[in-house]
Enzyme design. Structure first.
Site, PDB file in Angstrom:
ATOM      1  N   VAL A   1       0.812  -1.229   0.000  1.00  0.00           N
ATOM      2  CA  VAL A   1       0.000   0.000   0.000  1.00  0.00           C
ATOM      3  C   VAL A   1       0.840   1.272   0.000  1.00  0.00           C
ATOM      4  O   VAL A   1       0.300   2.355  -0.203  1.00  0.00           O
ATOM      5  CB  VAL A   1      -1.011   0.048   1.177  1.00  0.00           C
ATOM      6  CG1 VAL A   1      -2.044  -1.061   1.065  1.00  0.00           C
ATOM      7  CG2 VAL A   1      -0.318   0.064   2.529  1.00  0.00           C
TER       8      VAL A   1
ATOM      9  N   ASN B   1      -7.330  -1.471   5.709  1.00  0.00           N
ATOM     10  CA  ASN B   1      -6.982  -2.112   6.990  1.00  0.00           C
ATOM     11  C   ASN B   1      -5.471  -2.245   7.201  1.00  0.00           C
ATOM     12  O   ASN B   1      -5.018  -2.317   8.339  1.00  0.00           O
ATOM     13  CB  ASN B   1      -7.650  -3.499   7.015  1.00  0.00           C
ATOM     14  CG  ASN B   1      -7.068  -4.423   8.062  1.00  0.00           C
ATOM     15  OD1 ASN B   1      -7.335  -4.270   9.251  1.00  0.00           O
ATOM     16  ND2 ASN B   1      -6.240  -5.379   7.638  1.00  0.00           N
TER      17      ASN B   1
ATOM     18  N   SER C   1      -8.263   2.910  15.252  1.00  0.00           N
ATOM     19  CA  SER C   1      -7.875   2.297  16.523  1.00  0.00           C
ATOM     20  C   SER C   1      -8.376   3.194  17.637  1.00  0.00           C
ATOM     21  O   SER C   1      -8.635   4.389  17.417  1.00  0.00           O
ATOM     22  CB  SER C   1      -6.338   2.215  16.580  1.00  0.00           C
ATOM     23  OG  SER C   1      -5.892   1.963  17.891  1.00  0.00           O
TER      24      SER C   1
ATOM     25  N   TYR D   1       2.114   5.828  15.581  1.00  0.00           N
ATOM     26  CA  TYR D   1       0.873   5.065  15.379  1.00  0.00           C
ATOM     27  C   TYR D   1      -0.347   5.932  15.679  1.00  0.00           C
ATOM     28  O   TYR D   1      -1.295   5.999  14.888  1.00  0.00           O
ATOM     29  CB  TYR D   1       0.896   3.828  16.289  1.00  0.00           C
ATOM     30  CG  TYR D   1      -0.268   2.893  16.100  1.00  0.00           C
ATOM     31  CD1 TYR D   1      -0.362   2.096  14.961  1.00  0.00           C
ATOM     32  CD2 TYR D   1      -1.276   2.786  17.056  1.00  0.00           C
ATOM     33  CE1 TYR D   1      -1.426   1.218  14.787  1.00  0.00           C
ATOM     34  CE2 TYR D   1      -2.338   1.915  16.891  1.00  0.00           C
ATOM     35  CZ  TYR D   1      -2.402   1.132  15.756  1.00  0.00           C
ATOM     36  OH  TYR D   1      -3.460   0.267  15.576  1.00  0.00           O
TER      37      TYR D   1
ATOM     38  N   SER E   1      -0.849   8.542  13.072  1.00  0.00           N
ATOM     39  CA  SER E   1      -1.330   7.961  11.799  1.00  0.00           C
ATOM     40  C   SER E   1      -2.827   7.687  11.865  1.00  0.00           C
ATOM     41  O   SER E   1      -3.562   7.916  10.898  1.00  0.00           O
ATOM     42  CB  SER E   1      -0.562   6.672  11.459  1.00  0.00           C
ATOM     43  OG  SER E   1      -0.963   5.582  12.290  1.00  0.00           O
ATOM     44  N   LYS E   2      -3.300   7.209  13.011  1.00  0.00           N
ATOM     45  CA  LYS E   2      -4.725   6.863  13.114  1.00  0.00           C
ATOM     46  C   LYS E   2      -5.584   8.121  13.259  1.00  0.00           C
ATOM     47  O   LYS E   2      -6.706   8.170  12.739  1.00  0.00           O
ATOM     48  CB  LYS E   2      -4.953   5.903  14.287  1.00  0.00           C
ATOM     49  CG  LYS E   2      -4.272   4.537  14.119  1.00  0.00           C
ATOM     50  CD  LYS E   2      -4.756   3.773  12.890  1.00  0.00           C
ATOM     51  CE  LYS E   2      -4.228   2.340  12.864  1.00  0.00           C
ATOM     52  NZ  LYS E   2      -4.623   1.593  11.646  1.00  0.00           N
TER      53      LYS E   2
HETATM   54  P1  NAP Z   1      -1.771  -8.045  11.377  1.00  0.00           P
HETATM   55  O1  NAP Z   1      -2.371  -9.391  11.464  1.00  0.00           O
HETATM   56  O2  NAP Z   1      -0.298  -7.883  11.472  1.00  0.00           O
HETATM   57  O3  NAP Z   1      -2.329  -7.373  10.037  1.00  0.00           O
HETATM   58  C1  NAP Z   1      -1.699  -6.309   9.389  1.00  0.00           C
HETATM   59  C2  NAP Z   1      -1.851  -6.571   7.912  1.00  0.00           C
HETATM   60  O4  NAP Z   1      -1.390  -5.430   7.183  1.00  0.00           O
HETATM   61  C3  NAP Z   1      -1.029  -7.765   7.462  1.00  0.00           C
HETATM   62  O5  NAP Z   1      -1.889  -8.645   6.764  1.00  0.00           O
HETATM   63  C4  NAP Z   1       0.031  -7.167   6.550  1.00  0.00           C
HETATM   64  O6  NAP Z   1       0.265  -8.052   5.456  1.00  0.00           O
HETATM   65  C5  NAP Z   1      -0.659  -5.896   6.084  1.00  0.00           C
HETATM   66  N1  NAP Z   1       0.304  -4.860   5.696  1.00  0.00           N
HETATM   67  C6  NAP Z   1       1.231  -4.253   6.461  1.00  0.00           C
HETATM   68  N2  NAP Z   1       1.948  -3.407   5.719  1.00  0.00           N
HETATM   69  C7  NAP Z   1       1.464  -3.469   4.472  1.00  0.00           C
HETATM   70  C8  NAP Z   1       1.802  -2.844   3.245  1.00  0.00           C
HETATM   71  N3  NAP Z   1       2.807  -1.955   3.165  1.00  0.00           N
HETATM   72  N4  NAP Z   1       1.087  -3.137   2.142  1.00  0.00           N
HETATM   73  C9  NAP Z   1       0.074  -4.035   2.211  1.00  0.00           C
HETATM   74  N5  NAP Z   1      -0.296  -4.677   3.333  1.00  0.00           N
HETATM   75  C10 NAP Z   1       0.409  -4.398   4.437  1.00  0.00           C
HETATM   76  O7  NAP Z   1      -2.367  -7.085  12.508  1.00  0.00           O
HETATM   77  P2  NAP Z   1      -3.845  -6.591  12.828  1.00  0.00           P
HETATM   78  O8  NAP Z   1      -3.861  -6.375  14.280  1.00  0.00           O
HETATM   79  O9  NAP Z   1      -4.851  -7.462  12.195  1.00  0.00           O
HETATM   80  O10 NAP Z   1      -3.861  -5.141  12.148  1.00  0.00           O
HETATM   81  C11 NAP Z   1      -4.793  -4.788  11.140  1.00  0.00           C
HETATM   82  C12 NAP Z   1      -5.208  -3.347  11.339  1.00  0.00           C
HETATM   83  O11 NAP Z   1      -5.923  -3.240  12.559  1.00  0.00           O
HETATM   84  C13 NAP Z   1      -4.056  -2.360  11.422  1.00  0.00           C
HETATM   85  O12 NAP Z   1      -4.376  -1.176  10.720  1.00  0.00           O
HETATM   86  C14 NAP Z   1      -3.977  -2.061  12.914  1.00  0.00           C
HETATM   87  O13 NAP Z   1      -3.439  -0.789  13.179  1.00  0.00           O
HETATM   88  C15 NAP Z   1      -5.440  -2.133  13.275  1.00  0.00           C
HETATM   89  N6  NAP Z   1      -5.721  -2.330  14.695  1.00  0.00           N
HETATM   90  C16 NAP Z   1      -5.354  -3.477  15.324  1.00  0.00           C
HETATM   91  C17 NAP Z   1      -5.654  -3.626  16.667  1.00  0.00           C
HETATM   92  C18 NAP Z   1      -5.316  -4.876  17.420  1.00  0.00           C
HETATM   93  O14 NAP Z   1      -5.390  -4.862  18.669  1.00  0.00           O
HETATM   94  N7  NAP Z   1      -4.958  -5.975  16.746  1.00  0.00           N
HETATM   95  C19 NAP Z   1      -6.307  -2.610  17.372  1.00  0.00           C
HETATM   96  C20 NAP Z   1      -6.649  -1.447  16.699  1.00  0.00           C
HETATM   97  C21 NAP Z   1      -6.353  -1.320  15.358  1.00  0.00           C
HETATM   98  P3  NAP Z   1       1.708  -8.214   4.737  1.00  0.00           P
HETATM   99  O15 NAP Z   1       2.737  -8.171   5.821  1.00  0.00           O
HETATM  100  O16 NAP Z   1       1.598  -9.518   4.025  1.00  0.00           O
HETATM  101  O17 NAP Z   1       1.819  -7.064   3.785  1.00  0.00           O
END
Ligand code: NAP
Length: 282
Positions: free
Chosen positions: A73, A98, A150, A163, A166-167
């Site tokens: 992205v 996402n 978030s 972080y 960014s959000k």
């Molecule tokens: P995750 O499993 O690590 O998912 C992050 C995803 O983003 C991965 O599939 C990764 O895939 C992809 N990604 C990262 N950099 C990228 C890039 N440059 N281009 C394309 N894809 C990219 O973690 P998650 O917790 O599910 O996070 C997903 C979203 O939820 C994030 O925006 C995070 O900030 C948000 N969030 C998470 C939480 C939580 O507690 N888990 C809470 C609030 C918000 P690749 O590495 O294969 O590219």
């Protein structure tokens, strides 16, 4: 726009999900294929995308398909191609922006690379996704965009500044999109998850001083699941929410009612006194 009279159905529509191969993105994809949406999973790790797609095909209903596309992205050409691929698959009307990650560290020790990496993925990446998706959505009569923000969008988390910024920026991007493109029947909303166990949060979830602090700030007293978030995203993409745009909705067990999480024990362990710049305390 809906091919079914059930406002929850997404049959016949296509959703692009950035970061759809794992965690919350995959949780969203599970919810979407279960109501008939075709999903396009976009991320960098193609092996992980393939195994996610294999699982999703077993859940798909109403002719939903699962497509994968390698996409970074932070690269505009790559995002444009992912949007073109989504449009080639069918009626492209839904986007889940996402992809994202966070870093931990004090402001005075945050490298420019860490800052640019987080802002570049979480904010600029979402901007590029929306920029290249909206011409397709508009051509298809409109659509719905959901950005994964978030609790860090509105609430400070000490030692997570790139972080949080960014959000917060992402949420303004969502409001801008909603205001500017409502006239094209394009809705844009954000969801604000609290702590959900995923690859990204493994270290926090497995470190009792931090996870216990998170849960102590949640009136509902438990961490979330990817399904908790996916169900809200599905609602915001569907016609059930057809008069909702420009909002940021918390899905966090009520954590936003209290204070932000305390990840200081990590910083103390890693940096000791250096976690603050030298100087007298007040
Ligand atoms: P995750 O499993 O690590 O998912 C992050 C995803 O983003 C991965 O599939 C990764 O895939 C992809 N990604 C990262 N950099 C990228 C890039 N440059 N281009 C394309 N894809 C990219 O973690 P998650 O917790 O599910 O996070 C997903 C979203 O939820 C994030 O925006 C995070 O900030 C948000 N969030 C998470 C939480 C939580 O507690 N888990 C809470 C609030 C918000 P690749 O590495 O294969 O590219």
């Amino acid at each position: 726009m809906n091919s079914s009279s059930d406002p929850r159905s997404l049959a016949g529509r296509v959703a692009l999900i950035t970061g759809g191969g794992s965690g919350i993105g995959l949780g969203c994809a599970r919810e979407l294929v279960s109501v008939g949406a075709t999903v396009v999973l976009a991320a960098r790790n193609v092996d992980r995308l393939s195994s996610a797609a294999q699982e999703l095909r077993t859940l798909a209903t109403n002719g939903a398909e699962v497509v994968t596309v390698a996409c970074d992205v932070t690269n505009e050409d790559s995002v444009r191609e992912a949007c073109e691929k989504s449009a080639a698959v069918g009626l492209f009307t839904m986007v889940v922006a996402n992809a994202g990650y966070g870093t931990g560290g004090p402001i005075h020790l945050t490298s420019l690379d860490d800052w640019n990496g987080v802002i570049g993925t979480n904010l600029t990446g979402a901007f590029l996704t929306i920029k290249h998706a909206v011409p397709h959505l508009s051509a298809n009569g409109g659509g719905s965009i959901v950005a994964v923000s978030s609790i860090a969008g509105p609430v400070t988390h000490r030692f997570m500044t790139p972080y949080d910024v960014s959000k917060a920026g992402l949420e303004m991007l969502v409001r801008q999109t909603a205001d500017e493109l409502g006239c094209r029947n394009i809705r844009a909303n954000a969801v604000r998850p609290g702590l959900v166990p995923t690859d990204a949060t493994e270290a926090m979830v497995n470190y009792p001083p931090v996870v216990d602090d998170y849960v102590s700030q949640m009136p509902l007293g438990r961490v979330g699941t990817t399904e908790d978030v996916g169900r809200l995203v599905r609602f915001l993409l569907s016609d059930e929410s057809s008069w909702i745009t420009g909002t940021c909705i918390s899905v966090d067990g009520g954590h936003h009612l209290r204070r932000g999480p305390n990840i200081e024990p990590f910083m103390e362990m890693a940096l000791g006194e250096a976690r603050y710049p030298a100087g007298p305390s007040n």
